[in-house]
Every structure is written in C-alpha cells, then in structure tokens.
Design an enzyme around this catalytic site. Sequence first.
Site, PDB file in Angstrom:
ATOM      1  CG  ASP A 150      78.003  14.790  13.146  1.00 23.39           C
ATOM      2  OD1 ASP A 150      78.196  14.744  14.455  1.00 23.39           O
ATOM      3  OD2 ASP A 150      77.937  15.818  12.590  1.00 23.39           O
ATOM      4  CG  HIS A 183      72.495  22.419  16.090  1.00 25.11           C
ATOM      5  ND1 HIS A 183      73.065  23.344  15.505  1.00 25.11           N
ATOM      6  CD2 HIS A 183      72.574  21.402  15.079  1.00 25.11           C
ATOM      7  CE1 HIS A 183      73.382  23.108  14.451  1.00 25.11           C
ATOM      8  NE2 HIS A 183      72.955  21.654  14.220  1.00 25.11           N
ATOM      9  CD  GLU A 225      77.749  21.102  12.504  1.00 26.38           C
ATOM     10  OE1 GLU A 225      77.810  19.930  12.618  1.00 26.38           O
ATOM     11  OE2 GLU A 225      76.681  21.378  11.761  1.00 26.38           O
ATOM     12  CD  GLU A 229      79.160  17.638  15.770  1.00 26.34           C
ATOM     13  OE1 GLU A 229      79.181  16.299  16.087  1.00 26.34           O
ATOM     14  OE2 GLU A 229      78.780  17.866  14.561  1.00 26.34           O
ATOM     15  CG  ASP A 286      80.688  17.778  11.112  1.00 25.47           C
ATOM     16  OD1 ASP A 286      81.504  17.690  10.468  1.00 25.47           O
ATOM     17  OD2 ASP A 286      79.365  17.753  11.334  1.00 25.47           O
ATOM     18  NE  ARG A 334      76.622  25.272   9.058  1.00 24.80           N
ATOM     19  CZ  ARG A 334      76.580  24.461   9.923  1.00 24.80           C
ATOM     20  NH1 ARG A 334      76.105  23.330   9.115  1.00 24.80           N
ATOM     21  NH2 ARG A 334      77.144  24.191  10.883  1.00 24.80           N
ATOM     22  CD  GLN A 338      74.819  21.334   6.336  1.00 27.32           C
ATOM     23  OE1 GLN A 338      75.897  21.846   6.392  1.00 27.32           O
ATOM     24  NE2 GLN A 338      74.275  20.674   7.022  1.00 27.32           N
ATOM     25  CE  LYS A 372      77.499  18.876   8.244  1.00 18.94           C
ATOM     26  NZ  LYS A 372      77.442  19.555   9.502  1.00 18.94           N
ATOM     27  CB  THR A 401      85.561  15.797  11.196  1.00 17.78           C
ATOM     28  OG1 THR A 401      84.620  15.699   9.749  1.00 17.78           O
ATOM     29  CG2 THR A 401      84.847  15.903  12.492  1.00 17.78           C
ATOM     30  CD  GLU A 435      72.865  26.613  16.043  1.00 21.70           C
ATOM     31  OE1 GLU A 435      72.119  26.355  17.088  1.00 21.70           O
ATOM     32  OE2 GLU A 435      73.995  25.695  15.752  1.00 21.70           O
TER      33      GLU A 435
HETATM   34 MN    MN Z   1      78.049  17.938  12.737  1.00 20.13          MN
END
Ligand code: MN
Length: 428
Positions: A137, A144, A210, A212, A244, A248, A251, A264, A268, A375
């Site tokens: 990743d 971002h 996320e 992606e 993904d 948080r 993390q 994570k 996924t 975000e």
């Molecule tokens: Mn990611």
Amino acid sequence: MTDRTIDPALTSWIEVARDSDFPIQNLPYGVFTPAPEKPARVGVAIGDYVLDLAALHEAGAFHTTPIAGENLFAREVLNDFMARGPETWDAVRGRISELLRTDNPELRDNRILRDRALFRREQVTMQMPAAVGDYIDFYSSREHATNAGSLFRDPKNALPPNWLYLPIGYHGRAGSLDVSPAQVRRPRGQVKPTADAPPIFAPTSRLDFELEIGFFVGVGNRAGNPISTAEAAKYIFGAVLLNDWSARDIQQWEYQPLGPFLGKSFATSISPWVVPLAALMPFRVAGPIQEPPVLPYLRYAGEWNFAIDLEVWLKTAAITEATRLTSTNFRNLYWNPLQQLAHATINGARMRPGDLFASGTVSGATPGSLGSMLEISRNGQEPIMLAGGESRCYLEDGDTVTMRGWCEGGGYRIGFGECTGTILPARA
Ligand code: MN
C-alpha cells in the site's frame, strides 16, 4: 500500433446500455462461479453479462492465440494468465473483442455455445480474481498525505521529509484481501481513550475507509532485477477499486516506528473486475509537476496518470437512501504506478504474478473530494450529515460503503463496477 479493441466506434451484438461500466472497449477479467456447486472459472464482463472464457477455450475459440494449448481460464485465479505477459494479453483481448463484435457471427450465431458461455452478471458469484502473494500500500496522494499529516503530525510539517523524494509505502497483509461485496467485522485492539491514559482493549470506535486504486502485477521479475519506469507498464496487468479499511485509533497508537499493522490488516476489499491496462490507455493524462526533481530511477517518459472518476457512497442500516461522501479523480496522484513499481523493485525485490500494489488514499484539494472519513470529519471533530438526518464521524455497525470508479470519453465509459462492504458488529 493502433489497438482496435479501444476503437470508440466498436459495438457488440450483446446490447450494452450507454451508461454501462462494461462496453466492448473494457472487457475486464474476473473469476466467477455460475452456481454454488460449479467450479470457478475466468470470465469477462460485457454489459449485463459474463462471458465464460473457460467454456470458449474448450470450444476452440482461442486456437489462434498463444494460449491455444492450455486452458488458462479453467482456473480459480487469473495468475497463470497474468504471468504470460502483454503480447499474450493483447492477442487474447483482441480475440475476445473480435468474438463480441456486432459483425462477427462466430459466437453470435452459435446458439449452443452462446447458451453455454453467457451468464447474466447478477446470477453469478464473483471470487477473488487472483491469488495475491504480496500486497503493497502506497501513500501517493499529496492532498491525502498533507491532510493526514496535518491531523496526526503538524500542519506546518504535514509532509514527512522523504515524501517528495520517494513514493512511501508499506507491505500489507495479502491474507486480509477479500473481494467485494465484503462483510467487515469491526476489529478490536489497543486504543487510547485519551492521550494521557494507558491503552485499553476495545472495539475500534474510529473505523474508516480509504478510497484507492489497486494495480495487479502481471509478469514478475527475477530477484535482483529492478523493473525500470520504461518497462513497468509491461508488468502491469490491470486495475481494481480498493478499500483499505482502517481502524484509526488502533493505527494511531501502534504505527510508530514501523508503520501500520493491526489497524489495517483486518480487511482490505477489492472490486471483482480487473480492468486491463489496455482499456485504460486512452485515459492517460499528465501527472503533476514533481518538484524537487526526482532521482533518475524515478523519472519517466510520457503521460502515466489516469483520469478515473471516483466516488464513495455511504448507506446506513436505518436509511435506504445513500449519501455521496466523496467525488474525486485519480488524475492528480503525485506518484504514478510506473514510479511505484520502479521504486518497489529498485532494491531487487521480486514481484510475482498476482501481486497487488495500491495507490494510497486518493484525495482531492476540495472538501467534497476527500478519500477517507479521517479527513472528511477532521478526525471526528466535524460530523458528516447524511441523507435522512443521521450523522457520522466514523463508520457504525450496519453501514455499507460503496466505491465506484470510471473513465469517460469517446462516447463510452470504462467502469470498474463497485467495491462495497458492510460493517458487522465486533465480536462479543
Ligand atoms: Mn491505504
């Protein structure tokens, strides 16, 4: 050399709606089971149908191509086909395109084979398209990285000092990859209720997505032989949407100094249809100017960003109407896939067919274009209002996140389908 498979004028004898993700110019590969007890096999999506390539191969439809001798589509994964390389991919794609063309009677008028090889897409079950050995990743969206760095680091030094010099990435957990539609169990782990308190063990309360794009490696390299940016496109088979999923709070507590780990690796998700690089070629655009200039091994020639519209939608368990959280475009990614692959192998690291490398969260510069709830809600400080009156800072149990992506132009759309997943409550 002109590629006839992307001619905007091409049409298929299979009727394809104008706004379909899967016109004849797309022909994405996937692995499907037509019924619960049937073995998985490789197909391509066309309009509302799936064309069973294993059945076509059995009927001799690929006898003029480099895969004539071996039915690589009667497999549970695409890896063996991916390993064959771009000349074989092009020949096979050309043949599939030919068989589906309006003016070609071979399959169109062969009712027995047509009945055996065509399934309605809604009736089949999609499987993981490849056995993924290694998964990377990246962190290649400047917007971002700036937003995340402002929230977690310091707004004045949002980008880490290495960010403009190399595409930052980490090795993810391939075993956590699953195909859409996914069921994602809310993970539990060490979280810190407040900055000063010791950690507790609890379900994550900051479950996020996320947005992606993931690229599948087709051909591998030999250990010790880096893939150059000039060669990298020949190694890339195609692309999928990728979510993904991220916890948080887990993390934030665990990530220093070795990077993401349990925040994570619980899940996924990818979309089931792998859009071939060939189908994306007409949608290449120039990437952002890279300043400071990159080191020689990261330089590249031509335009290698891709104009892919991306959206994220959220639907709660209580409300049937979905809310669009994000509308952005992949075109502004700072580090393009050629640079990512060149960087990932510059030390001689080996890539194998079916390996997957993801772009990193794709965010734009405006409020409606952010690729994660971290975000959008500014790490939980600004609730997001949803259709129907609910609000969210992070995902709740029962929420369904759906990502969509497509390229548009020339009167047709190269779509990625959907990458969707629903949150299940944490284990008791
Ligand atoms: Mn990611």
